[in-house]
Scaffold this motif. Structure first.
Motif, PDB file in Angstrom:
ATOM      1  N   TYR A 311       0.756  13.662   3.337  1.00 63.11           N
ATOM      2  CA  TYR A 311       2.201  13.560   4.125  1.00 63.11           C
ATOM      3  C   TYR A 311       3.072  12.698   3.535  1.00 63.11           C
ATOM      4  O   TYR A 311       4.199  12.415   4.154  1.00 63.11           O
ATOM      5  CB  TYR A 311       1.986  13.788   5.651  1.00 63.11           C
ATOM      6  N   LEU A 312       2.510  11.947   2.631  1.00 56.97           N
ATOM      7  CA  LEU A 312       3.421  11.062   1.739  1.00 56.97           C
ATOM      8  C   LEU A 312       3.889  11.232   0.512  1.00 56.97           C
ATOM      9  O   LEU A 312       4.385  10.386  -0.424  1.00 56.97           O
ATOM     10  CB  LEU A 312       2.766   9.529   1.941  1.00 56.97           C
ATOM     11  N   ILE A 313       3.744  12.608   0.206  1.00 57.60           N
ATOM     12  CA  ILE A 313       4.416  13.140  -0.978  1.00 57.60           C
ATOM     13  C   ILE A 313       5.601  13.803  -0.685  1.00 57.60           C
ATOM     14  O   ILE A 313       5.457  14.891   0.168  1.00 57.60           O
ATOM     15  CB  ILE A 313       3.258  13.732  -1.783  1.00 57.60           C
ATOM     16  N   ASP A 314       6.625  13.723  -1.488  1.00 55.63           N
ATOM     17  CA  ASP A 314       7.705  14.373  -1.312  1.00 55.63           C
ATOM     18  C   ASP A 314       7.876  15.684  -2.226  1.00 55.63           C
ATOM     19  O   ASP A 314       8.515  15.909  -3.324  1.00 55.63           O
ATOM     20  CB  ASP A 314       9.233  13.765  -1.454  1.00 55.63           C
ATOM     21  N   ALA A 352       6.377   9.754   9.634  1.00 54.76           N
ATOM     22  CA  ALA A 352       5.778   9.559  11.124  1.00 54.76           C
ATOM     23  C   ALA A 352       4.229  10.048  11.091  1.00 54.76           C
ATOM     24  O   ALA A 352       3.327   9.235  11.772  1.00 54.76           O
ATOM     25  CB  ALA A 352       6.650  10.305  12.232  1.00 54.76           C
ATOM     26  N   ARG A 353       4.071  11.208  10.705  1.00 49.27           N
ATOM     27  CA  ARG A 353       2.657  11.563  10.808  1.00 49.27           C
ATOM     28  C   ARG A 353       1.800  10.840   9.873  1.00 49.27           C
ATOM     29  O   ARG A 353       0.698  10.570  10.343  1.00 49.27           O
ATOM     30  CB  ARG A 353       2.623  13.283  10.395  1.00 49.27           C
ATOM     31  N   ALA A 354       2.079  10.519   8.700  1.00 50.49           N
ATOM     32  CA  ALA A 354       1.366   9.742   7.876  1.00 50.49           C
ATOM     33  C   ALA A 354       1.056   8.315   8.482  1.00 50.49           C
ATOM     34  O   ALA A 354      -0.160   7.895   8.476  1.00 50.49           O
ATOM     35  CB  ALA A 354       2.076   9.574   6.601  1.00 50.49           C
ATOM     36  N   LEU A 357      -1.692   8.560  11.176  1.00 49.62           N
ATOM     37  CA  LEU A 357      -3.024   8.963  10.443  1.00 49.62           C
ATOM     38  C   LEU A 357      -3.570   7.399   9.995  1.00 49.62           C
ATOM     39  O   LEU A 357      -4.824   7.311  10.006  1.00 49.62           O
ATOM     40  CB  LEU A 357      -2.918  10.050   9.322  1.00 49.62           C
ATOM     41  N   LEU A 358      -2.511   6.743   9.425  1.00 50.46           N
ATOM     42  CA  LEU A 358      -3.063   5.471   8.887  1.00 50.46           C
ATOM     43  C   LEU A 358      -3.668   4.542   9.888  1.00 50.46           C
ATOM     44  O   LEU A 358      -4.558   3.906   9.885  1.00 50.46           O
ATOM     45  CB  LEU A 358      -2.077   4.838   7.952  1.00 50.46           C
ATOM     46  N   ALA A 359      -2.840   4.563  11.026  1.00 47.51           N
ATOM     47  CA  ALA A 359      -3.046   3.624  12.206  1.00 47.51           C
ATOM     48  C   ALA A 359      -4.792   4.002  12.884  1.00 47.51           C
ATOM     49  O   ALA A 359      -5.691   3.374  13.032  1.00 47.51           O
ATOM     50  CB  ALA A 359      -2.027   3.387  13.109  1.00 47.51           C
ATOM     51  N   GLU A 360      -4.696   5.473  12.814  1.00 45.66           N
ATOM     52  CA  GLU A 360      -6.154   5.887  13.379  1.00 45.66           C
ATOM     53  C   GLU A 360      -7.082   5.589  12.576  1.00 45.66           C
ATOM     54  O   GLU A 360      -8.116   5.496  12.778  1.00 45.66           O
ATOM     55  CB  GLU A 360      -5.796   7.457  13.606  1.00 45.66           C
ATOM     56  N   MET A 391       5.067   3.472  -0.182  1.00 43.17           N
ATOM     57  CA  MET A 391       5.544   2.253   0.393  1.00 43.17           C
ATOM     58  C   MET A 391       5.974   2.262   1.556  1.00 43.17           C
ATOM     59  O   MET A 391       6.115   1.393   2.343  1.00 43.17           O
ATOM     60  CB  MET A 391       6.410   1.822  -0.682  1.00 43.17           C
ATOM     61  N   GLN A 392       6.588   3.374   1.726  1.00 48.36           N
ATOM     62  CA  GLN A 392       7.512   3.593   3.176  1.00 48.36           C
ATOM     63  C   GLN A 392       6.329   3.413   4.252  1.00 48.36           C
ATOM     64  O   GLN A 392       6.648   3.187   5.354  1.00 48.36           O
ATOM     65  CB  GLN A 392       8.088   4.810   3.078  1.00 48.36           C
ATOM     66  N   ALA A 393       5.016   3.689   3.854  1.00 46.94           N
ATOM     67  CA  ALA A 393       4.103   3.750   4.968  1.00 46.94           C
ATOM     68  C   ALA A 393       3.277   2.532   4.770  1.00 46.94           C
ATOM     69  O   ALA A 393       2.052   2.351   5.562  1.00 46.94           O
ATOM     70  CB  ALA A 393       3.320   4.876   5.033  1.00 46.94           C
ATOM     71  N   GLY A 394       3.457   1.632   3.859  1.00 45.67           N
ATOM     72  CA  GLY A 394       2.680   0.425   3.643  1.00 45.67           C
ATOM     73  C   GLY A 394       1.743   0.263   2.799  1.00 45.67           C
ATOM     74  O   GLY A 394       0.986  -0.896   2.437  1.00 45.67           O
ATOM     75  N   ILE A 395       1.495   1.450   2.157  1.00 47.21           N
ATOM     76  CA  ILE A 395       0.564   1.664   0.782  1.00 47.21           C
ATOM     77  C   ILE A 395       1.470   1.169  -0.477  1.00 47.21           C
ATOM     78  O   ILE A 395       2.269   1.864  -0.822  1.00 47.21           O
ATOM     79  CB  ILE A 395       0.061   2.914   0.769  1.00 47.21           C
ATOM     80  N   ASN A 396       1.076   0.019  -0.823  1.00 46.58           N
ATOM     81  CA  ASN A 396       1.559  -0.458  -2.014  1.00 46.58           C
ATOM     82  C   ASN A 396       0.689  -0.316  -3.350  1.00 46.58           C
ATOM     83  O   ASN A 396      -0.174  -0.798  -3.708  1.00 46.58           O
ATOM     84  CB  ASN A 396       1.709  -2.079  -1.929  1.00 46.58           C
ATOM     85  N   ALA A 397       1.311   0.831  -3.892  1.00 45.84           N
ATOM     86  CA  ALA A 397       0.661   1.268  -5.157  1.00 45.84           C
ATOM     87  C   ALA A 397       1.054   0.688  -6.485  1.00 45.84           C
ATOM     88  O   ALA A 397       2.265   0.911  -6.771  1.00 45.84           O
ATOM     89  CB  ALA A 397       0.634   2.678  -5.373  1.00 45.84           C
ATOM     90  N   LYS A 398       0.406  -0.118  -6.990  1.00 41.74           N
ATOM     91  CA  LYS A 398       0.714  -0.880  -8.365  1.00 41.74           C
ATOM     92  C   LYS A 398       0.688   0.209  -9.462  1.00 41.74           C
ATOM     93  O   LYS A 398      -0.601   0.760  -9.782  1.00 41.74           O
ATOM     94  CB  LYS A 398       0.240  -2.039  -8.561  1.00 41.74           C
ATOM     95  N   ILE A 399       1.581   0.579 -10.229  1.00 44.08           N
ATOM     96  CA  ILE A 399       1.747   1.531 -11.295  1.00 44.08           C
ATOM     97  C   ILE A 399       0.833   1.075 -12.535  1.00 44.08           C
ATOM     98  O   ILE A 399       1.235  -0.180 -13.099  1.00 44.08           O
ATOM     99  CB  ILE A 399       3.103   2.144 -11.643  1.00 44.08           C
ATOM    100  N   ILE A 400      -0.188   1.693 -13.185  1.00 39.72           N
ATOM    101  CA  ILE A 400      -0.808   1.324 -14.126  1.00 39.72           C
ATOM    102  C   ILE A 400      -0.487   2.331 -15.181  1.00 39.72           C
ATOM    103  O   ILE A 400      -1.292   3.465 -15.259  1.00 39.72           O
ATOM    104  CB  ILE A 400      -2.319   0.769 -14.103  1.00 39.72           C
TER     105      ILE A 400
END
Length: 540
Positions: A311-314, A352-354, A357-360, A391-400
């Motif tokens: 749910y974090l992909i547009d 919001a849904r994502a 789920l991350l909190a759970e 990133m909006q849900a706090g998942i910081n993904a460093k691109i390699i």
């Protein structure tokens, strides 16, 4: 630096000519001139080839037993085999060959050449052996499984239960069983290599064109085969020229110095859509652009985290803004257009849904991770878009970023976190073609090293799903088989898989309007034998 300078000099010279009003020569009326990037053209050996570019060359140098109709992929058309039979138990395929086919050498093509060509694929065990190994063929059994009862009959006995129609589709779609002139190739063997070294830069086929020359990353020329069993090809010669820069391809086809241009950047393709002298031919492939997670990594082993990423992909934004010309929205593992393909589940970006789920899952503030991706487009732009929404849900993904070997190499070694990529087969018009590549994983152990299965690469494993795939493949009732494949898609979705399809590949080719009967093939087996050109001045 030298390549860049040469490309720049070429562009400068061309622009000066344009600016001075000098007219560039049109392509010869009896020659088809194709511009493309040949960086991935590494070998002409049908058993070793990788990538769509070489498939499109090999199928014009060699003939196969059967072919797929470009307009209706499930329609299998005769080629070297004028007819074929499937035994009542589905285990034996018998092909009846034409008796009037000769190789470019002049040698007659017989069943022994077909048998030798198929044995060669498994004995060499190079890139094109993987599909046949998935059907149970191996170096140990191939000599017993393929035989020639007489000079114009070939029998293939399947090593294990399978859907024989899928095997026939593979014979037609993959291009790897281009039948070789066994006598000619054997004369060029070196250290028991089945002629692999020689066939890297030579050919021994019976196809409509004969290889004249291939200079790597420069030019490949094929001339018309005057003795072709179907009758002569309409063009006297096909010339493929290497261009590194998309802008150069654009300039050349605009001026009429190319008839066809492929491997172009979408920005250049879109600019050419406005040219009334050109047509953009787009064909949908079976491969998928996807976001993949490794279940070997602790965060993504948790299904709630994987669902949060879902749910974090547009999807809609990515496909609308980034994918025109590259792909179309698709969220199922089975390619679009199959009777068994379910409608998309309709996933959308839902922050919001994502977050819930991350909190759970125990990550209310998210976490740090890495996202691997090719440095090419559209991959990099997809990755940047995914990074932004994660990133909006706090998942910081460093691109390699990296090359294909670096990005997919890490995936094959199961040493990655998240990855944006493209994969899957989908070459054959059968649901198993997609599932085999993207979902199926019969052994999830590290030792299994099932690197051709993307399910194994991500560590996604479900015993019941594997059994459902095996069972559906063997189902003989067509309607029941469709229902079985739909049930597989539903279970796959419910399991929150580690691979999320976001778009199905589209391949775009720019063609000058003088070119007639050119039809890009969905399985990359684009035949050039019937292509011809008309003088634009005579079209009115």
């Amino acid at each position: 630096m030298k390549k860049t300078s040469l490309a720049g000099a070429c562009l400068l010279a061309l622009s000066l000519m344009m600016g001075s009003g000098a007219a560039l020569a049109k392509t010869p009326p009896d020659q088809l001139i194709i511009g493309m990037n040949m960086n991935n053209l590494l070998t002409l050996d049908p058993a070793a080839m990788t990538g769509n570019e070489v498939v499109g060359i090999v199928v014009n140098l060699y003939d196969s037993l059967v072919e797929l109709d470009a307009n209706q992929l499930t329609n299998v058309k005769p080629a070297l085999a004028k007819s074929w039979d499937i035994s009542p138990d589905g285990k034996v395929l018998t092909f009846h060959l034409r008796d009037n086919v000769r190789f470019h050498s002049g040698n007659p093509l017989t069943a022994e050449d077909v048998v030798w060509s198929m044995r060669r694929i498994l004995h060499l065990n190079l890139a094109q052996a993987s599909v046949w190994k998935s059907y149970g063929f191996s170096k140990k059994n191939i000599d017993q499984q393929v035989s020639a009862p007489d000079a114009y009959t070939v029998q293939i006995t399947l090593p294990k239960a399978n859907d024989p129609q899928l095997v026939i589709y593979s014979l037609a779609a993959l291009g790897n069983l281009g039948v070789l002139d066994s006598k000619t190739v054997q004369r060029h063997e070196r250290d028991k290599d089945w002629g692999n070294h020689w066939l890297t830069t030579n050919e021994a086929g019976s196809g409509p064109f004969i290889l004249e020359t291939w200079q790597a990353k420069d030019v490949l020329r094929m001339k018309r085969n005057p003795d072709y069993w179907r009758g002569e090809a309409k063009m006297n010669r096909v010339v493929l020229r290497h261009f590194q820069e998309s802008q150069t391809l654009r300039l050349m086809i605009e001026k009429g110095d190319l008839d066809i241009a492929s491997n172009m950047a979408i920005s250049d393709i879109n600019a050419l859509r406005k040219d009334p002298q050109l047509t953009v031919d787009a064909v949908q492939r079976g491969t998928m652009y996807y976001v993949a997670m490794s279940m070997k990594e602790a965060h993504f082993a948790n299904p709630k985290v994987r669902e949060a990423v879902r749910y974090l992909i547009d999807y809609q934004g990515i496909n609308k803004a980034l994918m025109p010309g590259y792909g179309v929205l698709h969220q199922r593992p089975i390619k679009a257009g199959m009777p068994s393909t379910l409608p998309d589940p309709g996933y959308t970006f839902d922050l919001a849904r994502a977050k819930k789920l991350l909190a759970e899952a125990g990550y209310p503030d998210g976490f740090d991770t890495t996202l691997r991706v090719l440095s090419d487009q559209p991959y990099l732009n997809i990755a940047i878009a995914v990074q932004s929404t994660l990133m909006q849900a706090g998942i910081n993904a460093k691109i390699i970023t990296g090359t294909g070997n670096q990005v997919y190499g890490a995936m094959r070694e199961r040493k990655f976190d998240i990855l944006v990529g493209r994969g899957g087969s989908g070459m054959e018009p059968h649901p198993h073609s997609s599932l085999r590549a993207l979902v199926y994983n019969p052994d999830n152990s590290d030792a299994a090293k099932l690197t051709n299965f993307q399910g194994w690469r991500t560590g996604f494993y479900d015993k019941q799903l594997n059994e459902m795939i095996d069972s559906a493949l063997l189902e003989r009732d067509a309607q029941k088989q469709i229902a079985d494949y739909q049930a597989i898609q539903i279970r796959y979705d419910q399991l929150i898989p580690a691979m999320i399809p976001i778009s199905q590949m589209v391949d775009s080719v720019v063609v000058r309007n003088e070119v007639q009967a050119y039809q890009p093939h969905p399985s990359a087996t684009t035949f050039l034998r019937d292509v011809w050109k008309v003088d634009e001045g005579d079209k009115g």
